[in-house]
Design an enzyme around this catalytic site. Structure first.
Site, PDB file in Angstrom:
ATOM      1  N   GLU A 184       0.797  -1.228   0.000  1.00  0.00           N
ATOM      2  CA  GLU A 184       0.000   0.000   0.000  1.00  0.00           C
ATOM      3  C   GLU A 184       0.833   1.283   0.000  1.00  0.00           C
ATOM      4  O   GLU A 184       0.557   2.197   0.769  1.00  0.00           O
ATOM      5  CB  GLU A 184      -0.932  -0.022   1.210  1.00  0.00           C
ATOM      6  CG  GLU A 184      -0.251   0.026   2.598  1.00  0.00           C
ATOM      7  CD  GLU A 184       0.142  -1.319   3.182  1.00  0.00           C
ATOM      8  OE1 GLU A 184       0.399  -2.254   2.405  1.00  0.00           O
ATOM      9  OE2 GLU A 184       0.216  -1.442   4.416  1.00  0.00           O
ATOM     10  N   ASP A 237       8.472  -9.808  10.330  1.00  0.00           N
ATOM     11  CA  ASP A 237       7.920 -10.561   9.207  1.00  0.00           C
ATOM     12  C   ASP A 237       7.168 -11.809   9.700  1.00  0.00           C
ATOM     13  O   ASP A 237       6.247 -12.284   9.037  1.00  0.00           O
ATOM     14  CB  ASP A 237       9.063 -10.956   8.261  1.00  0.00           C
ATOM     15  CG  ASP A 237       8.565 -11.420   6.902  1.00  0.00           C
ATOM     16  OD1 ASP A 237       7.698 -10.726   6.336  1.00  0.00           O
ATOM     17  OD2 ASP A 237       9.015 -12.475   6.426  1.00  0.00           O
ATOM     18  N   HIS A 250      -8.108  -4.003  -1.251  1.00  0.00           N
ATOM     19  CA  HIS A 250      -7.350  -4.144  -0.009  1.00  0.00           C
ATOM     20  C   HIS A 250      -6.297  -3.032   0.128  1.00  0.00           C
ATOM     21  O   HIS A 250      -6.272  -2.312   1.127  1.00  0.00           O
ATOM     22  CB  HIS A 250      -6.683  -5.526   0.038  1.00  0.00           C
ATOM     23  CG  HIS A 250      -5.842  -5.758   1.248  1.00  0.00           C
ATOM     24  ND1 HIS A 250      -6.305  -6.401   2.373  1.00  0.00           N
ATOM     25  CD2 HIS A 250      -4.560  -5.414   1.528  1.00  0.00           C
ATOM     26  CE1 HIS A 250      -5.351  -6.445   3.288  1.00  0.00           C
ATOM     27  NE2 HIS A 250      -4.267  -5.843   2.797  1.00  0.00           N
ATOM     28  N   GLU A 251      -5.458  -2.894  -0.888  1.00  0.00           N
ATOM     29  CA  GLU A 251      -4.386  -1.888  -0.797  1.00  0.00           C
ATOM     30  C   GLU A 251      -4.972  -0.476  -0.741  1.00  0.00           C
ATOM     31  O   GLU A 251      -4.459   0.390  -0.040  1.00  0.00           O
ATOM     32  CB  GLU A 251      -3.397  -2.035  -1.962  1.00  0.00           C
ATOM     33  CG  GLU A 251      -2.787  -3.429  -2.130  1.00  0.00           C
ATOM     34  CD  GLU A 251      -2.214  -4.047  -0.856  1.00  0.00           C
ATOM     35  OE1 GLU A 251      -1.863  -3.296   0.076  1.00  0.00           O
ATOM     36  OE2 GLU A 251      -2.149  -5.293  -0.781  1.00  0.00           O
ATOM     37  N   HIS A 294      -6.071   0.440   2.725  1.00  0.00           N
ATOM     38  CA  HIS A 294      -4.960   0.861   3.581  1.00  0.00           C
ATOM     39  C   HIS A 294      -4.760   2.386   3.571  1.00  0.00           C
ATOM     40  O   HIS A 294      -4.104   2.917   4.472  1.00  0.00           O
ATOM     41  CB  HIS A 294      -3.655   0.205   3.137  1.00  0.00           C
ATOM     42  CG  HIS A 294      -3.390  -1.145   3.734  1.00  0.00           C
ATOM     43  ND1 HIS A 294      -3.361  -1.359   5.096  1.00  0.00           N
ATOM     44  CD2 HIS A 294      -3.101  -2.344   3.157  1.00  0.00           C
ATOM     45  CE1 HIS A 294      -3.066  -2.652   5.319  1.00  0.00           C
ATOM     46  NE2 HIS A 294      -2.909  -3.264   4.164  1.00  0.00           N
ATOM     47  N   GLU A 321      -3.881  -4.556   9.334  1.00  0.00           N
ATOM     48  CA  GLU A 321      -4.366  -5.552   8.367  1.00  0.00           C
ATOM     49  C   GLU A 321      -5.792  -6.044   8.622  1.00  0.00           C
ATOM     50  O   GLU A 321      -6.553  -6.244   7.683  1.00  0.00           O
ATOM     51  CB  GLU A 321      -3.400  -6.739   8.295  1.00  0.00           C
ATOM     52  CG  GLU A 321      -1.998  -6.356   7.800  1.00  0.00           C
ATOM     53  CD  GLU A 321      -1.971  -5.760   6.393  1.00  0.00           C
ATOM     54  OE1 GLU A 321      -2.961  -5.910   5.644  1.00  0.00           O
ATOM     55  OE2 GLU A 321      -0.948  -5.130   6.052  1.00  0.00           O
ATOM     56  N   TYR A 338      -4.775 -10.663   9.737  1.00  0.00           N
ATOM     57  CA  TYR A 338      -5.670 -10.328   8.638  1.00  0.00           C
ATOM     58  C   TYR A 338      -7.107 -10.798   8.911  1.00  0.00           C
ATOM     59  O   TYR A 338      -8.028  -9.997   9.002  1.00  0.00           O
ATOM     60  CB  TYR A 338      -5.172 -10.985   7.343  1.00  0.00           C
ATOM     61  CG  TYR A 338      -3.943 -10.338   6.749  1.00  0.00           C
ATOM     62  CD1 TYR A 338      -2.675 -10.605   7.275  1.00  0.00           C
ATOM     63  CD2 TYR A 338      -4.027  -9.481   5.660  1.00  0.00           C
ATOM     64  CE1 TYR A 338      -1.541 -10.028   6.728  1.00  0.00           C
ATOM     65  CE2 TYR A 338      -2.888  -8.896   5.107  1.00  0.00           C
ATOM     66  CZ  TYR A 338      -1.652  -9.180   5.639  1.00  0.00           C
ATOM     67  OH  TYR A 338      -0.539  -8.604   5.096  1.00  0.00           O
TER      68      TYR A 338
HETATM   69  N1  BES Z   1       0.989  -4.409   3.791  1.00  0.00           N
HETATM   70  C1  BES Z   1       0.766  -5.698   3.251  1.00  0.00           C
HETATM   71  C2  BES Z   1       2.008  -6.369   2.790  1.00  0.00           C
HETATM   72  C3  BES Z   1       3.083  -6.575   3.850  1.00  0.00           C
HETATM   73  C4  BES Z   1       2.749  -6.887   5.158  1.00  0.00           C
HETATM   74  C5  BES Z   1       4.400  -6.449   3.512  1.00  0.00           C
HETATM   75  C6  BES Z   1       3.752  -7.056   6.103  1.00  0.00           C
HETATM   76  C7  BES Z   1       5.394  -6.619   4.459  1.00  0.00           C
HETATM   77  C8  BES Z   1       5.065  -6.923   5.763  1.00  0.00           C
HETATM   78  C9  BES Z   1      -0.249  -5.666   2.112  1.00  0.00           C
HETATM   79  O1  BES Z   1      -1.258  -4.730   2.290  1.00  0.00           O
HETATM   80  C10 BES Z   1      -0.941  -6.990   2.076  1.00  0.00           C
HETATM   81  O2  BES Z   1      -1.589  -7.302   3.033  1.00  0.00           O
HETATM   82  N2  BES Z   1      -0.809  -7.741   1.001  1.00  0.00           N
HETATM   83  C11 BES Z   1      -1.457  -9.028   0.828  1.00  0.00           C
HETATM   84  C12 BES Z   1      -2.637  -8.919  -0.068  1.00  0.00           C
HETATM   85  C13 BES Z   1      -3.965  -8.952   0.535  1.00  0.00           C
HETATM   86  C14 BES Z   1      -5.070  -8.959  -0.488  1.00  0.00           C
HETATM   87  C15 BES Z   1      -4.231  -9.803   1.703  1.00  0.00           C
HETATM   88  C16 BES Z   1      -0.483  -9.938   0.137  1.00  0.00           C
HETATM   89  O3  BES Z   1       0.574  -9.463  -0.305  1.00  0.00           O
HETATM   90  O4  BES Z   1      -0.749 -11.121   0.003  1.00  0.00           O
HETATM   91 ZN    ZN Z   2      -2.589  -5.328   3.817  1.00  0.00          ZN
END
Ligand code: BES
Ligand code: ZN
Length: 598
Positions: free
Chosen positions: A262, A366, A286-287, A290, A309, A374
């Site tokens: 995002e 991470d 989703h993005e 955010h 999330e 989520y």
């Molecule tokens: N912000 C996240 C990606 C992220 C989280 C990167 C933690 C590094 C550390 C992003 O918004 C996200 O949640 N992406 C998901 C997609 C979503 C539709 C659930 C993904 O990448 O799978």
């Molecule tokens: Zn996210």
């Protein structure tokens, strides 16, 4: 309260603005840059400012007049190399700005440098960043915690013929001299710093929305994401004005390790959402969501990740319901629930990793990226919604976003806000509902809302018919979206035979499908059932796609047996050089890969 993942001390001296100057060198795969930080001193006696850095080579540190400032580099903490080291700069009474000259390391975790060969159009190399959670420090010395916000301006020099984009006001055309200027006027935390450089074209979608992608792809991407403007308008209708001006998406090369990121004003997205039928646009919702939950109201540190999330998954679904209808949104909710229960099963029903409020202080943040933050987060909000009714809950959320805009939020503050603004005024409705069990307790509490999907009921009927002998081609699958196919494949019996898989494959061409979501679940099943006709396609898939969510289950499915493990190692050896650090970090640990095997 200190951020456990940052060495900086913003309580003493924080930063308020960044002027960044960078030369992007594809030859050495490094950035040579200068970061000038404007300081905010919170005590008269402040004698140093501390930045996070990881793998940077510092060449100079001066103040606003160009006078040299003393600095020292700390040492890495035992067992926590991912934190990098502190950079402490001595400041004087008259020090207003600290200007740091540096070069990044060729293997900086946040930077992925792709050769022209690794791009779609194969004419120019490509660079993209991924800063969340604590990787910004590998390309900018910064106070790298979500609690520190700053505005920025940047001057970026790239080879002529290439476009540069940031999480800022962006160009729409390639400049003649490879020089670009950027401005981000809203205060953002470091994890939202982003840069992409490549052979990139732009195509508008609506009033303040558009898509960037490689030139041969931009039309297909714009077609796929045509509903973006509608999503943005619907989102504003739900929770208030969009605070960031434009909203664009860049579709990156396939090695991008996430589905989406995002980055403000410019979401970074995987090309695996370009399915050709607009069925994977929930990722954009989703993005986009955010832009409120996360970018406007930001988790105070990574232990509060669910505030980013969980709220975003909830909001995403509300946007999807507005744009595509309730029956569509219900499918997504059911898939979320199934993924959530699988994760709880995997972690263990009493594991503290299934709490919404996480304890990642001694770990790589991470590790917190699971379905818990989520989907358990989203279901918790659905419980609140169900308890007071949608109308009241929407007012609550709208007020929450607007009254905490550009601020941080931690779990305890949110709980207090929730008590005061939702629970107290609706005391009777909340009778017997234990909020703390959701936030500070494990598993999925019994009062989790139950979602039924009408469209999945039809899938289940088709599945029952197939089990009773109806040939696959005669099943009524004509109008199925990706989600229905996912439901179908995930519900196939564990003991399915190779003959049955062959028949399904003949009817539906799962093996080799261009839809990565469908491919992923089908290949996972194929590996579990040792359905060998799919193996060449699995190899191709794993060498072409770098999205971690797809890679982990497939490699995991392989390493269960001796021969599978050999297959995994053979593929990984070839594919690993094309994967991003984030994916490699996870897979190295999972596969027990050691550097010598390279
Ligand atoms: N912000 C996240 C990606 C992220 C989280 C990167 C933690 C590094 C550390 C992003 O918004 C996200 O949640 N992406 C998901 C997609 C979503 C539709 C659930 C993904 O990448 O799978
Ligand atoms: Zn996210």
């Amino acid at each position: 309260m200190r951020d456990p993942h940052s060495f900086s001390r913003p309580d003493q001296v924080s930063v308020s603005h960044l002027d960044w100057l960078a030369y992007v060198d594809f030859g050495t795969t490094t950035l040579t840059a200068n970061a000038t930080w404007t300081l905010d001193k919170h005590s008269d006696r402040a004698s140093q400012v501390i930045f996070d850095m990881n793998g940077l080579h510092i060449t100079s540190v001066v103040d606003q007049d160009g006078d040299t400032l003393e600095y020292s580099l700390g040492i890495a903490m035992e067992g926590r190399p991912y934190l990098g080291i502190p950079l402490s700069v001595e400041i004087r009474e008259n020090t207003q700005k600290v200007s740091i000259g540096y070069t990044t390391s060729p293997n900086a975790a946040a930077l992925q440098w792709l050769t022209a060969e690794q791009t779609r159009d194969k004419k120019y190399p490509f660079l993209f960043t991924q800063s969340q959670a604590i990787l910004a420090r590998t390309w900018i010395p910064c106070q790298d915690g979500p609690g520190v916000r700053f505005t920025y301006e940047a001057q970026v020099e790239v080879p002529p013929g290439m476009l540069a984009l940031m999480s800022a006001e962006n160009p729409q055309h390639i400049s003649e001299d490879g020089s670009y200027h950027f401005k981000m006027e809203q205060r953002i935390p470091s994890y939202l710093m982003a840069l992409a450089v490549g052979d990139i074209a732009y195509k508008p979608i609506g009033r303040n929305t558009g898509v960037y992608a490689e030139p041969s792809y931009v039309d297909a991407c714009a077609w796929e994401l045509a509903d973006m403007q509608d999503m943005l308008d619907q989102a504003e209708g739900l929770y208030g004005e969009y605070a960031w001006g434009r909203y664009d998406v860049i579709v990156l090369p396939p090695s991008f390790p996430f589905g989406g990121m995002e980055n403000p004003r410019l979401t970074f997205a995987t090309p695996t959402i370009i399915a050709g039928d607009r069925s994977l646009t929930a990722l954009v919702a989703h993005e986009l969501a955010h832009s409120w939950s996360g970018n406007l109201v930001t988790n105070a540190n990574w232990n509060d990740f669910w505030l980013n999330e969980g709220f975003t998954v909830y909001f995403e679904n509300r946007i999807m319901e507005k744009v595509y209808g309730k029956d569509y949104a219900d499918m997504l909710k059911v898939l979320e629930y199934n993924d959530l229960s699988a994760t709880v099963e995997e972690f263990g029903k009493s594991s503290s990793d299934t709490h919404l409020k996480l304890e990642l202080s001694d770990r790589d943040p991470d590790d917190g990226m699971s379905d818990i933050a989520y989907n358990k987060g989203a279901y918790f909000l659905r419980l609140l919604e169900q308890t007071v009714g949608r109308e009241k809950f929407d007012v609550f959320l709208h007020t929450y976003f607007q009254s905490h805009a550009f601020e941080v939020m931690d779990t305890e503050t949110f709980v207090a806000y929730l008590q005061e603004h939702l629970i107290e005024p609706n005391k009777a409705a909340f009778e017997g509902i234990d909020i703390n069990a959701w936030i500070y307790g494990p598993g999925i509490p019994d009062n989790c809302p139950v979602v039924v999907s009408e469209r999945f009921n039809l899938v289940d009927s088709a599945l029952a018919a197939w089990k009773n002998g109806t040939p696959p081609a005669e099943l009524n699958t004509k109008d199925w979206s990706t989600h229905e196919w996912l439901r179908f494949i995930k519900s196939l019996p564990d003991e399915i035979t190779a003959d049955q898989m062959t028949a399904l494959d003949q009817a539906f061409s799962f093996t080799g499908t261009g839809n990565c979501e469908v491919a992923d679940v089908w290949y996972e099943l194929a590996l579990h059932r040792q359905y060998e006709p799919a193996y060449p396609a699995i190899d191709t898939f794993l060498c072409a796609v770098g999205r971690r969510k797809f890679l982990t289950p497939l490699y995991k499915a392989m390493i269960g047996t001796e021969s599978g493990k050999a297959m995994a190692m053979d593929i990984y050896k070839r594919a690993r050089p094309t994967y991003h650090y984030v994916a490699v970090n996870t897979l190295d640990a999972m596969l027990g890969w050691d550097q010598e095997e390279r």
